[in-house]
Design an enzyme around this catalytic site. Structure first.
Site, PDB file in Angstrom:
ATOM      1  N   LEU A  33       0.816  -1.225   0.000  1.00 11.42           N
ATOM      2  CA  LEU A  33       0.000   0.000   0.000  1.00 11.42           C
ATOM      3  C   LEU A  33       0.845   1.269   0.000  1.00 11.42           C
ATOM      4  O   LEU A  33       1.900   1.338   0.609  1.00 11.42           O
ATOM      5  CB  LEU A  33      -0.930  -0.015   1.220  1.00 11.42           C
ATOM      6  CG  LEU A  33      -1.868  -1.230   1.300  1.00 11.42           C
ATOM      7  CD1 LEU A  33      -2.728  -1.154   2.564  1.00 11.42           C
ATOM      8  CD2 LEU A  33      -2.745  -1.350   0.059  1.00 11.42           C
ATOM      9  N   HIS A  37      -3.425   4.238  -2.512  1.00 12.35           N
ATOM     10  CA  HIS A  37      -4.401   3.421  -1.791  1.00 12.35           C
ATOM     11  C   HIS A  37      -4.996   4.202  -0.609  1.00 12.35           C
ATOM     12  O   HIS A  37      -6.196   4.136  -0.348  1.00 12.35           O
ATOM     13  CB  HIS A  37      -3.743   2.151  -1.246  1.00 12.35           C
ATOM     14  CG  HIS A  37      -3.161   1.255  -2.297  1.00 12.35           C
ATOM     15  ND1 HIS A  37      -1.809   1.077  -2.440  1.00 12.35           N
ATOM     16  CD2 HIS A  37      -3.740   0.471  -3.236  1.00 12.35           C
ATOM     17  CE1 HIS A  37      -1.567   0.218  -3.429  1.00 12.35           C
ATOM     18  NE2 HIS A  37      -2.733  -0.161  -3.926  1.00 12.35           N
ATOM     19  N   GLN A 148      -8.546   6.087 -10.482  1.00  8.89           N
ATOM     20  CA  GLN A 148      -8.493   6.422 -11.905  1.00  8.89           C
ATOM     21  C   GLN A 148      -7.159   6.001 -12.520  1.00  8.89           C
ATOM     22  O   GLN A 148      -7.033   5.880 -13.730  1.00  8.89           O
ATOM     23  CB  GLN A 148      -8.733   7.930 -12.066  1.00  8.89           C
ATOM     24  CG  GLN A 148      -8.605   8.478 -13.475  1.00  8.89           C
ATOM     25  CD  GLN A 148      -9.666   7.950 -14.431  1.00  8.89           C
ATOM     26  OE1 GLN A 148     -10.684   7.390 -14.004  1.00  8.89           O
ATOM     27  NE2 GLN A 148      -9.437   8.110 -15.714  1.00  8.89           N
ATOM     28  N   LYS A 149      -6.168   5.727 -11.672  1.00  5.42           N
ATOM     29  CA  LYS A 149      -4.881   5.215 -12.150  1.00  5.42           C
ATOM     30  C   LYS A 149      -5.093   4.044 -13.107  1.00  5.42           C
ATOM     31  O   LYS A 149      -4.436   3.919 -14.122  1.00  5.42           O
ATOM     32  CB  LYS A 149      -4.046   4.773 -10.942  1.00  5.42           C
ATOM     33  CG  LYS A 149      -2.873   3.878 -11.234  1.00  5.42           C
ATOM     34  CD  LYS A 149      -1.707   4.681 -11.678  1.00  5.42           C
ATOM     35  CE  LYS A 149      -0.469   3.912 -12.058  1.00  5.42           C
ATOM     36  NZ  LYS A 149      -0.454   2.488 -11.959  1.00  5.42           N
ATOM     37  N   ARG A 187       4.183  -1.210  -8.325  1.00  6.60           N
ATOM     38  CA  ARG A 187       5.239  -1.695  -9.234  1.00  6.60           C
ATOM     39  C   ARG A 187       6.409  -0.720  -9.343  1.00  6.60           C
ATOM     40  O   ARG A 187       7.462  -1.100  -9.866  1.00  6.60           O
ATOM     41  CB  ARG A 187       4.651  -1.999 -10.614  1.00  6.60           C
ATOM     42  CG  ARG A 187       3.759  -3.236 -10.606  1.00  6.60           C
ATOM     43  CD  ARG A 187       3.387  -3.702 -12.001  1.00  6.60           C
ATOM     44  NE  ARG A 187       2.825  -5.039 -11.988  1.00  6.60           N
ATOM     45  CZ  ARG A 187       1.515  -5.305 -12.029  1.00  6.60           C
ATOM     46  NH1 ARG A 187       0.642  -4.316 -12.097  1.00  6.60           N
ATOM     47  NH2 ARG A 187       1.089  -6.556 -12.003  1.00  6.60           N
TER      48      ARG A 187
END
Ligand code: AMP
Length: 295
Positions: A33, A37, A148-149, A187
């Site tokens: 997280l 998040h 929205q990512k 990532r």
């Protein structure tokens, strides 16, 4: 905050909450997280009586050769991080319980899932919609929060909720970025220092797209060409796709009209790390302070 690993326990909790007419806000995640998040959790806290966060690295949304095994996992750290953020339940089920041996039912949102990321990640969105549907059925949230990512994911979840009459209100939260513009992502942890710098081509390309549009450019191909040039100038970057599409249908747009919400998504490999990002045009609701301070 109670940590729940078993589906029956989660179901009994959510059934009682429903009976008590408590509004449940749900934030599904894969863990590792970050502030992106946490922004969803904040929004959930503001809108709901009870906040449920799930952490589940969903094997069926990873293709062969993708990073399922390498995906960062640290449940203890994540639990500690959110324990002070007003989360009531952390649901972290085991793979075997989500996908028992005889599991054989999937949710497929046709067409939308085959575009953009679906081209290089076949089957990915079937995995996403299946697990989200299952989590919806277990948690029965009044509100569910998505970033929205992952713009294509958002479009598909909304379509699934609409098509299958799922009783939840999907709330979309804006992209949270690092101060230099990189969209936050679990990532990003894969990037070394040089790759981290190279990864700025994504937001730089979007900045250029915004500037061109602000200067009156309406032709999608011209904007895409300019974006591609910026990315191609970075030796470590390799484009998967750069597109300008209708926000709902994800169909390519050739001329951008001022009245129509437009999505400009892209996926770029920085060496071996695949990153995605997007901006929207003509959708003021998604342009939060954080976004506008960067672009
Ligand atoms: P993930 O753990 O990557 O599956 O993401 C869980 C949720 O957090 C999804 O709805 C994502 O879109 C959202 N999310 C991830 N990164 C960001 C970000 N930088 N800003 C806003 N939401 C995000």
């Amino acid at each position: 905050m109670e940590i729940i690993n078993r589906i029956p326990r989660m179901r009994s909790v959510t059934e009682k909450l429903r009976r008590d007419k408590r509004k449940v806000g749900f934030v599904p995640t894969m863990g590792a997280l970050h502030d992106g998040h946490l922004s969803l959790i904040r929004r959930a806290r503001a809108m709901s009586d009870i906040v449920v966060v799930s952490i589940f690295v969903n094997p069926i949304q990873f293709g062969r050769g993708e990073d399922f095994d390498a995906y960062p996992r640290d449940l203890a750290r994540d639990a500690e991080l959110i324990s002070t953020r007003g989360v009531d339940y952390l649901f972290a089920p085991n793979i075997d319980e989500v996908y028992p041996e005889d599991f054989s039912t999937y949710v497929l949102v046709e067409e939308l899932g085959e575009k953009l990321c679906g081209v290089s990640r076949p089957g990915h969105f079937r995995g996403v919609t299946t697990v989200v549907m299952k989590l919806f059925n277990i948690i029965k949230p009044q509100f569910s929060f998505f970033g929205q990512k992952d713009a294509q994911q958002v479009t598909m979840i909304k379509r699934m909720v609409h098509d299958l009459c799922v009783d939840t209100e999907v709330v979309i939260c804006p992209i949270i970025r690092e101060s230099d513009g990189l969209a936050m992502s679990s990532r990003n942890a894969y990037l070394n220092a040089e790759e981290r710098k190279a990864a700025l081509v994504l937001s730089r390309a979007h900045k250029q797209a915004k500037a061109l549009y602000a200067d009156g450019e309406k032709e999608a191909t011209k904007i895409i060409t300019a974006m591609r040039q910026i990315i191609e100038n970075e030796p470590m970057a390799r484009i998967d796709y750069v597109a300008i599409v209708d926000n709902q249908t994800l169909e390519p747009i050739s001329i951008i009209e001022e009245t129509k919400p437009v999505l400009i998504p892209l996926a770029v490999y920085v060496n071996r790390v695949r990153l995605i990002d997007n901006i929207t045009l003509n959708t003021p609701i998604l342009d939060d302070e954080n976004e506008s301070s960067f672009f």
